[in-house]
Design an enzyme around this catalytic site. Structure first.
Site, PDB file in Angstrom:
ATOM      1  N   ARG A 151       0.839  -1.195   0.000  1.00  0.00           N
ATOM      2  CA  ARG A 151       0.000   0.000   0.000  1.00  0.00           C
ATOM      3  C   ARG A 151       0.872   1.243   0.000  1.00  0.00           C
ATOM      4  NH1 ARG A 151      -4.558  -0.156   2.587  1.00  0.00           N
ATOM      5  NH2 ARG A 151      -4.803   1.770   1.435  1.00  0.00           N
ATOM      6  N   CYS A 152       0.366   2.301  -0.665  1.00  0.00           N
ATOM      7  CA  CYS A 152       1.081   3.572  -0.647  1.00  0.00           C
ATOM      8  C   CYS A 152       1.150   4.077   0.787  1.00  0.00           C
ATOM      9  CB  CYS A 152       0.390   4.604  -1.537  1.00  0.00           C
ATOM     10  SG  CYS A 152       0.978   4.535  -3.235  1.00  0.00           S
ATOM     11  N   PRO A 153       2.264   4.645   1.239  1.00  0.00           N
ATOM     12  CA  PRO A 153       3.398   5.114   0.436  1.00  0.00           C
ATOM     13  C   PRO A 153       4.514   4.104   0.211  1.00  0.00           C
ATOM     14  CG  PRO A 153       3.645   5.873   2.694  1.00  0.00           C
ATOM     15  CD  PRO A 153       2.378   5.061   2.652  1.00  0.00           C
TER      16      PRO A 153
END
Lengths: 73, 386
Positions: free
Chosen positions: A14-16
């Site tokens: 998942r971002c970041p």
């Protein structure tokens, strides 16, 4: 799109996290070479180009989940 | 300033773009109107006439502030309901059983209530949605938006100002011809002058310090509008159900008070927002300050911090006593980043939306900034070399 000198498989992250990985590894290629980030988090579609703009690299575009970046500095 | 403490802004609260604490003027009117305006405004006896009078009074006050005629204004159950009724009713007024124009033109940065209603029209009425993009500052190009409206357009929707980044849209520069234009004014109403060139305008009372459960739907007299719901005589035939008279009156009182102080509050807030916009990039590396630098709402400012998880940012700031919201994907139920930030090409992770109460001070803001710097620095620990 031809894949770059370096491919980072960040699928499932998942971002970041994919952006952090990209930032950590961009120095592994020479200036002018490309890094391809594989990322399936929808936020990557915005955040890879935004990172390029903020950090002074060139965003080359996406092919599905593959985002290509050229190191400029 | 309120001395009883009940309506004074809660300390550390920086999320007025989500909802504003009840305005002191609204609180008093809400209590009084609960005693005075409880009866059925549709009936013909004294108490009912009083309730009707209060409701009419509320409509007149709201109409004056938003630039409408009183008979154009209906109170709904929420801002979202106002958007739904505004869009569906206007589309129904222009389409007959699948005939007629079929394109709904919207900006890419509309509130999700507008985009969801456009999607609903696609599914149930066979329309197609034409999305008009925005520049990096979040602003629609008026020429591009005008160009997206043609003979085949049933309805165009453009917000007065954006709810996530504060950018004001050039609504009055749009040429719609005969196509009705719905303006979602939820974030702007009571805070900034509103555009004039709307056919339908919607707003939400709790955003300007009125009570929750009161929305505003204004439909110009010359606009064809047909209820998408079963017939109901309440709410002028536009909004179903028994009218919330005390809520409407309190909403009107809050809007009136808020509008009277709007210029003074906006001047203070602009100074604070300019301070935040200038200070954040000085205090932190790798920050994307988002939204138009000048054509913006006074109370709202947004920035994104590289390499930081948005949910962690919100949680850590909450722990430090600060309430902010975020457009980062991990803070949304859909796990998708904010469509507004995405449309602008802004960084979507590490996102912070700060929105000021009417009495926020420089001291409050500097405390928040210190906490943001502390939290972001901690969350970036180990990433200093990037």
């Amino acid at each position: 799109m031809s894949e770059g000198a370096l491919v980072l498989d960040c699928r499932g992250q998942r971002c970041p996290l994919p952006i952090i990985e990209l930032a950590k590894r961009i120095g592994d290629v020479e200036v002018g070479q490309t890094v391809t980030v594989l990322a399936d988090d929808p936020a990557a579609a915005s955040d890879v180009p935004a990172w390029c703009r903020m950090r002074g690299h060139e965003y080359l575009g996406a092919d599905g989940d593959a985002y290509a970046v050229r190191r400029l500095r | 300033m309120n001395t009883r403490g009940v309506s004074a802004s809660p300390p550390g609260y920086f999320d007025t773009a989500s909802t504003e604490p009840l305005h002191p003027a609204a609180r008093e009117v809400l209590l009084a109107a609960a005693d005075e305006g409880w009866a059925d405004p549709a009936r013909l006896y004294g108490a009912a006439r009083r309730a009707r009078m209060l409701l009419d009074n509320a409509r007149e006050i709201v109409a004056a502030v938003i630039g409408a005629r009183p008979d154009e204004v209906t109170f709904t159950g929420s801002g979202t309901q106002a958007i739904q009724l505004g869009m569906l009713g206007t589309a129904a007024g222009r389409r007959r059983q699948g005939d007629g124009p079929r394109v709904v033109a919207v900006s890419a940065v509309e509130h999700s209530a507008v985009l969801q209603t456009a999607a609903h029209l696609e599914r149930h009425d066979g329309t197609t949605t034409r999305e008009v993009g925005v520049g990096p500052d979040g602003r629609v190009d008026p020429a591009a938006f005008t160009k997206a409206i043609d003979d085949d357009t049933v309805l165009a929707c453009l917000q007065a100002a954006n709810h996530e980044v504060g950018t004001v849209q050039p609504v009055d520069e749009i040429e719609t011809g005969d196509v009705p234009l719905l303006v979602d004014a939820a974030q702007a109403a009571g805070r900034a002058p509103l555009p004039r060139s709307w056919s339908v305008l919607t707003a939400s009372a709790h955003k300007w310090g009125g009570p929750a459960g009161v929305g505003v739907l204004a439909v110009r007299r010359n606009v064809r509008w047909r209820s998408p719901l079963p017939d109901d005589e309440r709410g002028g035939g536009r909004a179903p159900g028994f009218e919330n008279v005390p809520g409407a009156l309190a909403a009107a009182a809050a809007l009136s008070a808020r509008w009277e102080e709007a210029e003074a509050v906006a001047a203070r807030q602009r100074e604070l927002v300019d301070h935040i916009r200038a200070r954040v990039p000085e205090l932190l590396d790798d920050v994307d300050v988002v939204g138009h630098p000048t054509l913006r709402l006074p109370h709202l400012v947004t920035f994104s911090c590289l390499y930081v998880d948005g949910e962690a940012l919100v949680t850590e700031l909450d722990r430090a006593g600060f309430a902010i919201s975020s457009g980062s994907s991990c803070t949304s139920s859909t796990l998708r980043p904010s469509h507004v930030l995405a449309a602008m090409g802004a960084l979507t992770h590490g996102n912070v939306r700060v929105s000021l109460t009417r009495d926020a001070t420089r001291v409050d803001v500097d405390r928040l900034l210190a906490a943001v710097v502390d939290v972001v620095t901690r969350l970036r620990a180990g990433l200093e070399a990037l």
